[in-house]
Every structure is written in structure tokens, then in C-alpha cells.
Design a protein around this motif. Structure first.
Motif, PDB file in Angstrom:
ATOM      1  N   TRP A  90      -5.716 -21.307 -24.950  1.00 42.60           N
ATOM      2  CA  TRP A  90      -5.916 -20.025 -24.274  1.00 42.60           C
ATOM      3  C   TRP A  90      -4.963 -19.838 -23.092  1.00 42.60           C
ATOM      4  O   TRP A  90      -4.651 -18.696 -22.731  1.00 42.60           O
ATOM      5  N   GLN A  91      -4.483 -20.930 -22.505  1.00 43.48           N
ATOM      6  CA  GLN A  91      -3.573 -20.794 -21.364  1.00 43.48           C
ATOM      7  C   GLN A  91      -2.218 -20.254 -21.802  1.00 43.48           C
ATOM      8  O   GLN A  91      -1.564 -19.522 -21.060  1.00 43.48           O
ATOM      9  N   GLU A  92      -1.800 -20.619 -23.014  1.00 45.04           N
ATOM     10  CA  GLU A  92      -0.534 -20.114 -23.547  1.00 45.04           C
ATOM     11  C   GLU A  92      -0.733 -18.953 -24.500  1.00 45.04           C
ATOM     12  O   GLU A  92       0.247 -18.422 -25.030  1.00 45.04           O
ATOM     13  N   SER A  93      -1.989 -18.579 -24.743  1.00 46.56           N
ATOM     14  CA  SER A  93      -2.314 -17.519 -25.693  1.00 46.56           C
ATOM     15  C   SER A  93      -1.664 -17.794 -27.049  1.00 46.56           C
ATOM     16  O   SER A  93      -1.033 -16.924 -27.654  1.00 46.56           O
ATOM     17  N   ALA A 347     -10.872 -12.680 -23.546  1.00 48.47           N
ATOM     18  CA  ALA A 347     -10.266 -13.033 -22.262  1.00 48.47           C
ATOM     19  C   ALA A 347     -10.979 -14.237 -21.677  1.00 48.47           C
ATOM     20  O   ALA A 347     -12.132 -14.529 -22.002  1.00 48.47           O
ATOM     21  N   ASN A 357      -6.386 -15.238 -18.477  1.00 48.30           N
ATOM     22  CA  ASN A 357      -5.494 -14.929 -19.598  1.00 48.30           C
ATOM     23  C   ASN A 357      -6.255 -14.137 -20.649  1.00 48.30           C
ATOM     24  O   ASN A 357      -7.492 -14.127 -20.685  1.00 48.30           O
TER      25      ASN A 357
END
Length: 361
Positions: A90-93, A347, A357
Motif C-alpha cells: 500500500w505504501q507504493e500503491s 485508502a 496513500n
């Protein structure tokens, strides 16, 4: 249920004090031993059979049920739909893996990570499916029954499975993760749509489809308590405190902390304003707060509300609060993920509800 036995130290703030809990890693028979600290899907190459599509789904209709859950270290978010589970950094999507499967029950069961992050389990109409994230290999346990919920015990020694039916009314089944044999069946009063464990594994709670929450002391096949009269919310709209001493649930437009053994209401968390109907609740160990999601049944709009756990005073979270439902908290309680009802995307926020993010692919 909170996945659990973290390999290493889990630190949490529970009410009045700071606690440290250490559990040695355990590698079940038949799983890949990839080494301590190197077993999350983001730390290695995903096997070809789990490779995600080039354009993963990032927009979701509120009419299509989904559930979310974090990996033990909080780095990976699993998004469960009726016929697939997608794992996200999730941090880099970035989509890391997609696990397609036969249709599960509706709503889908949240995917449960093993404490070391090596295995992923989810319910289906024909048992609980366990996926080895290192190889992509799968096994099914309890395939003769539909499974509504699944999670690993805090020490990783068992997989707890909430079955749709059982001839003896034993609706919580436990499977040994070393042999994958059925080791115990616990009595219940209704099908369990969600399961939570206390941090030490001494208490397990199951949210019933009919509205109650059943609580067992591990080692006993009979319930230690049954909390009834929840509002008409989903089976997973409750939480178990980390020490197992209380259950958070929704009733009469407020969140209640209930002693599961006596049914006594210990504390009430009351919204200061009428912003909609409370639909989900969770305890954040990292912040010492109780979070609830609420929705306006007329137009689907809503927001979040939070209280200090001990004082039961509402926390000022600022303007433009997100409407996030369903929601999921990370194991340490420092992150909140949810489907934004206004935009249809997923999100991730911190516990001040500042946006970290959005999953965009």
C-alpha cells in the motif's frame, strides 16, 4: 481476527500501560522455510502463479462486498472479494499478487495472514483454503463444510475456522498447522462471520451472523460468555481488547465496552453529534483509541469518530473526515484502511486520519 504470533516483539498500548509480547516463530509442516523476517510477500519474488494483472482493480462499487486485512508487519494490505484476494504494497500503491478462487460466502471472508506472513487463509464454500505465499501452493482444510471466517492463533499453532454448520452445534473448528488435522471443535450458538484472538491467545471471540458475540477461553470447548443485543450490523462489527478482558460492540447508537463473562457494560462511547448510523468499530492499540465508522443510510455519506479508550471522550480529528467502510486496522493499530464511500477507492490513514496513500495501481 487479529492474526498473530509475531516473530519478534509486538509492542502495544492497552489502556493504562505499555506491554511487550514475544513469540518464537513457528514454521508449520509443509510450508516453505524462507527464514525469519523474510516471509512477507513484499520481501521476495512472487511465484508466477500468483502474479497480479497488469491493471488491477482499484475502483469498487459500494454494492459489491469486500473485506480488508493487513499483514503482521503492516506492509501488505489484502483486499478480499467474492472470487479473488489481491495483495498490495500500500505504501507504493503496487499490486503484489492476486489469488483467484471459487466463490466464497457473501460477504467474503477477510484473508488471514499467518504470524510469520508465510501463509494466507480464507474461507470458501468448500472449506478453508491455505496458500503458501512462497510457492503459490494451496491446501484445503475442512472441505466438507462452507467456511465463513478463518484466522490463525497467536502462536501460529492452529487455524481457527468458523463453519456454516455442524451437526453437534460446534461451529468453531481448530486445525493443527503442523499436521492440518482437526484438533478441536468448540460449541457456539450461531455461524461465526468473524473471529478475534486476544494477544496471548487465551481468549477467542466470534461475531455471529445473528448479531451476538460468543467468547471462549482457549482450552474449553464451551463458551465463557455470549453478548447479545448488538445493533443490526455485520458479524465483524466488533473488537476484542488485546488482553481479552472486554468486547467492543455497537448498540443503540453508541459503542459499548462489555465484560463478556457477565454481560456488564463497562464503558460507553457516545458520539457528540449525529453524523449517521454506527456500522463498524475497532480498537487501536498504537493510539489507545476506539474508532467507529458511521454512514448516512439515506445517501451513503458518512465519516469516522474516535474516543480515548480510558476516558471515553471524543477525539477532535479535524475537518473533512473520510467516510471509510468497511475498515481494517493493522495488527499494531497504527494504520486504518478502508473503502472510501464517496470515491470508491481504497485508502490508508494513520490514527489521526491523515491520508497516507490511495491504491491506484
Amino acid at each position: 481476527m487479529r492474526t498473530a504470533a509475531l516473530a519478534g516483539v509486538v509492542v502495544l498500548l492497552a489502556g493504562a500501560g505499555l506491554y511487550a509480547f514475544t513469540v518464537p516463530p513457528r514454521v508449520p509442516v509443509g510450508t516453505a522455510d524462507t527464514g525469519a523476517g523474510d516471509c512477507t510477500v513484499s520481501a521476495r519474488t512472487v511465484p508466477d502463479r500468483l502474479a497480479p494483472p497488469d491493471e488491477p482493480q482499484v475502483a469498487f462499487s459500494g454494492d459489491v462486498p469486500l473485506r480488508m486485512s493487513f499483514s503482521p508487519d503492516g506492509s501488505v494490505l489484502a483486499v478480499s472479494q467474492i472470487d479473488t484476494v489481491t495483495l498490495w504494497d500500500w505504501q507504493e500503491s503496487r499490486a503484489l499478487a492476486r489469488i483467484d478462487h471459487e466463490s466464497s460466502a457473501v460477504p467474503p471472508t477477510p484473508a488471514a495472514f499467518s504470524p510469520d506472513g508465510c501463509l494466507l487463509a480464507y474461507g470458501s464454500l468448500h472449506g478453508a483454503v491455505v496458500v503458501d505465499l512462497a510457492t503459490g501452493g494451496r491446501r484445503t482444510v475442512g472441505e466438507e463444510r462452507a467456511v465463513r471466517s478463518a484466522t490463525f492463533t497467536p502462536d501460529g499453532s492452529s487455524l481457527a475456522v468458523g463453519v456454516q454448520s455442524d451437526p453437534d452445534g460446534r461451529l468453531l473448528h481448530l486445525y493443527d498447522t503442523g499436521t492440518w488435522e482437526l484438533e478441536d471443535r468448540l460449541y457456539g450458538s450461531a455461524t461465526l462471520g468473524s473471529i478475534r484472538y486476544s494477544l496471548d491467545g487465551g481468549v477467542v471471540a466470534g461475531g455471529e451472523d445473528g448479531g451476538g458475540v460468543t467468547v471462549w477461553n482457549t482450552g474449553s470447548s464451551s463458551p465463557a460468555g455470549l453478548v447479545l443485543d448488538r445493533a443490526g450490523v455485520g458479524a465483524d462489527a466488533f473488537d476484542l481488547l488485546p488482553d481479552g478482558s472486554g468486547v467492543l460492540l455497537i448498540r443503540s447508537g453508541r459503542v459499548l465496552l462489555v465484560d463478556p463473562g457477565t454481560g456488564e457494560v463497562v464503558r460507553e462511547y457516545v458520539p457528540e453529534s449525529d453524523g449517521g448510523v454506527l456500522v463498524d468499530v475497532a480498537y487501536s492499540a498504537a493510539s489507545g483509541r476506539v474508532f467507529a465508522a458511521r454512514l448516512d443510510p439515506a445517501d451513503g455519506a458518512g465519516d469516522m469518530v474516535a474516543w480515548e479508550y480510558g476516558a471515553a471522550t471524543e477525539v477532535a480529528l479535524g475537518p473533512d473526515l473520510p467516510s471509510v467502510f468497511p475498515m481494517a486496522l493493522s495488527v499494531d493499530g497504527s494504520r486504518v484502511a478502508g473503502l472510501r464511500t464517496g470515491t470508491g477507492d481504497i485508502a490508508v490513514y494513520n490514527t489521526d486520519l491523515s491520508l497516507l496513500n490511495v491504491l491506484t495501481g
